[in-house]
Design an enzyme around this catalytic site. Sequence first.
Site, PDB file in Angstrom:
ATOM      1  N   ARG A 176       0.840  -1.205   0.000  1.00 50.74           N
ATOM      2  CA  ARG A 176       0.000   0.000   0.000  1.00 50.74           C
ATOM      3  C   ARG A 176       0.871   1.249   0.000  1.00 50.74           C
ATOM      4  NH1 ARG A 176      -4.770   0.063   4.290  1.00 50.74           N
ATOM      5  NH2 ARG A 176      -5.399   1.845   2.996  1.00 50.74           N
ATOM      6  N   CYS A 235      -1.789   6.125   9.200  1.00 50.04           N
ATOM      7  CA  CYS A 235      -2.102   4.862   8.519  1.00 50.04           C
ATOM      8  C   CYS A 235      -3.111   5.165   7.418  1.00 50.04           C
ATOM      9  CB  CYS A 235      -2.641   3.843   9.515  1.00 50.04           C
ATOM     10  SG  CYS A 235      -4.061   4.435  10.474  1.00 50.04           S
TER      11      CYS A 235
END
Length: 276
Positions: A176, A235
Amino acid sequence: MKLSSIIQPEELIILSKNDFILFDVSAGSKPRYDEQHLNGAFYLDLNSDLADIKDFAIGGRHPLPAFEHFARLLGKYGVTKDTHVIVYDDKNGSNAAARFWWMLKSIGHEKVQVLNGGYTAATKAGFAVNAEVPSVKPAAPYQFTEWQLPLAAIAEVEVASNSNNHAIIDVRDANRFAGLTEPIDLIAGHIPNAINIPFTENLDADGAFLAHEILKEKYSKALTAYKIENVIVHCGSGVTACHTLLAIDYAGMPLPKLYVGSWSEWSRNNKKMILA
């Protein structure tokens, strides 16, 4: 003596059930909770209890709830300033347990611990399970007026992304971060100047937190060049970032800033980003 931010399953087992309040905050796992959960645990929902979800572009996918909402929530379950709160989830603390821990610490609540290894470790250790919803002994709304732990808003993150004196820690997985995949948000990639330290690196092969000495060595080395007030952790939506903040606290180090909006906010605001 400061209470450790992590409690071992064996320690939980020997505590008297009247000495703590237990919370299951496994996001998206209410059906599992209804079928079976640790004995005496209340269920909290990440989306409705621990966040105030509105426009993802303003605050990301899991913004912090209003003070009044959180104060009433704690009172509903009988949490007072003297309550020993123990929290777990079914994803080694990353699902929402660390987020609830951070929220409690941030209103000045000292007696809160995350169960190491969560639901799985507790059942393996022999902690009793059942499907009963415990009775509630409510208290007055918890009294607090602000989040006391350091936070960073999107404007500060933008400044940090252009500074060599700041560190932005992205705790998402490597794919990611690299922009190779994005299963949740609209755009793949990462914030410029961010470094990738996946939260999974806080755990051993069994899903338990690494020893605090190891975590201290790890994060001391990673952050040695920066003042702690210049370190920001994020995050996807401000939840798993708290896992790394929990690990840093467990290591006995001061806490960096949490960017709650995280990638879910940043990527929806036409900010500079490193794309796949």
